[in-house]
Motif scaffolding. Sequence first.
Motif, short mmCIF file in Angstrom:
data_model
loop_
_atom_site.label_atom_id
_atom_site.label_comp_id
_atom_site.label_asym_id
_atom_site.label_seq_id
_atom_site.Cartn_x
_atom_site.Cartn_y
_atom_site.Cartn_z
N ILE A 49 -20.86 -1.59 7.95
CA ILE A 49 -20.99 -1.89 6.28
C ILE A 49 -19.66 -2.45 6.24
N LEU A 50 -20.02 -3.73 5.48
CA LEU A 50 -19.37 -4.48 4.78
C LEU A 50 -19.73 -4.02 3.18
N CYS A 51 -18.41 -3.32 2.47
CA CYS A 51 -18.97 -3.10 1.06
C CYS A 51 -17.75 -3.65 -0.35
N ASP A 52 -18.25 -4.13 -1.94
CA ASP A 52 -16.91 -4.78 -2.18
C ASP A 52 -16.87 -2.69 -2.64
N MET A 53 -14.79 -3.17 -3.27
CA MET A 53 -14.95 -1.61 -3.95
C MET A 53 -15.20 -1.95 -5.17
N ILE A 54 -15.04 -2.55 -6.08
CA ILE A 54 -15.78 -2.75 -7.39
C ILE A 54 -16.38 -3.06 -7.31
N MET A 94 -9.18 4.75 2.83
CA MET A 94 -8.55 5.20 4.37
C MET A 94 -8.71 7.08 4.18
N ASN A 95 -7.85 7.29 2.97
CA ASN A 95 -8.33 9.14 2.74
C ASN A 95 -10.23 9.43 3.04
N MET A 96 -10.12 8.75 1.91
CA MET A 96 -11.89 8.56 2.25
C MET A 96 -12.95 8.63 3.09
N GLY A 97 -12.41 7.68 4.45
CA GLY A 97 -13.01 7.78 5.64
C GLY A 97 -13.21 5.84 6.11
N ALA A 98 -12.60 5.27 4.85
CA ALA A 98 -12.80 3.69 5.21
C ALA A 98 -12.37 3.09 6.60
N ASP A 99 -12.89 2.45 7.32
CA ASP A 99 -12.28 2.42 8.55
C ASP A 99 -11.69 0.91 8.34
N ASP A 100 -11.46 0.14 7.02
CA ASP A 100 -10.55 -1.10 7.36
C ASP A 100 -10.95 -1.42 5.41
N TYR A 101 -10.15 -2.64 5.19
CA TYR A 101 -10.24 -3.09 4.26
C TYR A 101 -9.72 -5.15 4.14
N ALA A 114 -11.77 -8.89 11.52
CA ALA A 114 -12.20 -7.11 10.85
C ALA A 114 -13.53 -6.87 11.66
N ILE A 115 -13.92 -7.21 11.27
CA ILE A 115 -16.36 -6.95 12.16
C ILE A 115 -15.79 -7.02 13.08
N MET A 116 -15.12 -7.97 14.28
CA MET A 116 -15.13 -7.58 15.75
C MET A 116 -14.55 -6.41 16.29
N ASN A 117 -12.95 -6.37 15.75
CA ASN A 117 -12.54 -4.78 16.31
C ASN A 117 -12.59 -4.35 15.71
N ARG A 325 -3.99 -8.75 15.81
CA ARG A 325 -4.05 -9.93 15.02
C ARG A 325 -4.67 -10.04 13.28
N TYR A 326 -4.54 -9.33 12.46
CA TYR A 326 -5.01 -8.94 11.04
C TYR A 326 -3.66 -8.43 10.63
N PHE A 327 -2.85 -7.91 11.25
CA PHE A 327 -1.28 -8.32 10.11
C PHE A 327 -0.87 -9.43 10.02
N ILE A 328 -1.21 -10.15 11.40
CA ILE A 328 -0.87 -11.82 11.55
C ILE A 328 -1.42 -13.06 10.81
N HIS A 329 -2.90 -12.69 10.24
CA HIS A 329 -2.62 -13.28 9.74
C HIS A 329 -2.69 -14.22 8.24
N ASN A 330 -2.14 -14.49 8.31
CA ASN A 330 -2.08 -15.26 7.12
C ASN A 330 -0.44 -14.48 6.46
N VAL A 331 0.56 -13.56 7.50
CA VAL A 331 1.93 -13.14 7.36
C VAL A 331 2.40 -13.21 6.73
N ALA A 332 2.79 -15.15 6.97
CA ALA A 332 3.79 -15.51 5.82
C ALA A 332 3.47 -15.63 4.44
#
Length: 398
Positions: A49-54, A94-101, A114-117, A325-332
């Motif tokens: 599931i991909l879900c908008d936060m707001i 994350m505390n509520m149980g989300a896997d990623d953002y 993010a999806i494939m991971n 790779r998630y943390f490396i993408h656009n790290v600069a």
Amino acid sequence: MPKVLIIEDEEAVRENILDLLEAENFETIAAANGKIGVNLAISEIPDLILCDMIMPQLDGYGVLTALRQHPSTVTIPFIFLTAKSAKSDFRQGMNMGADDYITKPFTRTELLSAIMNRLEKHATLKRYLSPQVIIKNLSPKMQLLEISLHRAIKQYNFEEFEVYYQPIVDIASGKIVAAESLLRWQSPELGLIFPTDFIPLAESTGLIVPLGKWVLKRVCQQIKIWRKFGIYPLIIAVNLSVIEFNQPGFIAQVVNFIDSNGLEPHYLELELTESMIMHDVNSAITTMKKLQSLGIKIAIDDFGTGYSSLIYLKNLPLNTLKIDRYFIHNVATDPQKSAITKALIQMAHNLNLDVVAEGVETEAELGFLRQHNCNSMQGFLFSRPLPAAEFEKILLTN
């Protein structure tokens, strides 16, 4: 391919994600608000599931709360889509149980990564913990895939499989110092099949044991061939599944392949994931210590995505830490990723670990890693995964 539910109230964003995922052959369903999203999740049981936060009325937090309380949706991987950047918002999710953002605006690469991971990690754990239940519920497509997998391994003796190698490059010198071995399956009936589809299936059926054994044997044979050709010593990393790692006799099997090919153990590196180690920390540490005592290197892969192993890191017998790779993408350009990556590099160096950055795709990302003394990188900026013959050509002209 897996079924993905997109819950997003902005039509343009929702349609953009739908188009992108459908182009990648995902099955997609969409909801324009949180209430519809919850009902669709319960009725359709998507794989992610991909879900908008707001969102108005029922926001992403409310959707997540409802789904985590329902027995049929409690374990579905859940990724927040958000334009907010405050750490407190992420921590709450994350505390509520989300896997990623994923922070808006995001790129195609960032979204798919993010999806494939998440799909890969969830499928592996799910099939490992309850294989019989999953096998009974396989779709017709997956049943066909299972039959083809059995045939490819048992009847055709692995002829349809090939090991590719992605170079790992020392950032300071630009020299190839290692490679990660990656399995590919070209089925005559079904075409190219993604590892995210067939590896979890192999684990659920127990076929991962002979398949993993074949990969390890093949890699050791390849190292021997390269040494015979006079190619300089190179560390080759092999990914392990949790079932292989816990298989009785696994250590003896590794030793046999090393000895039979006359290899020095420290040129073989075994890659474990955070979730594998966290599944049974004490048992994992015992096995890792035995392997390391034999001279075999141990790496922790996709580091930073598990949210659970930081407190254990100093106790783990490791040689290499691979930053996801998630943390490396656009790290600069992303302040949060920049801060996390710098901290991971510094922490790893304090623990005398080599650091490899995964998924490096731009000169800006490489420049950041060089500036902050990351040891090595792998990614499309240097090379995609290559068949052994193509990789060999690069080694000979390195």
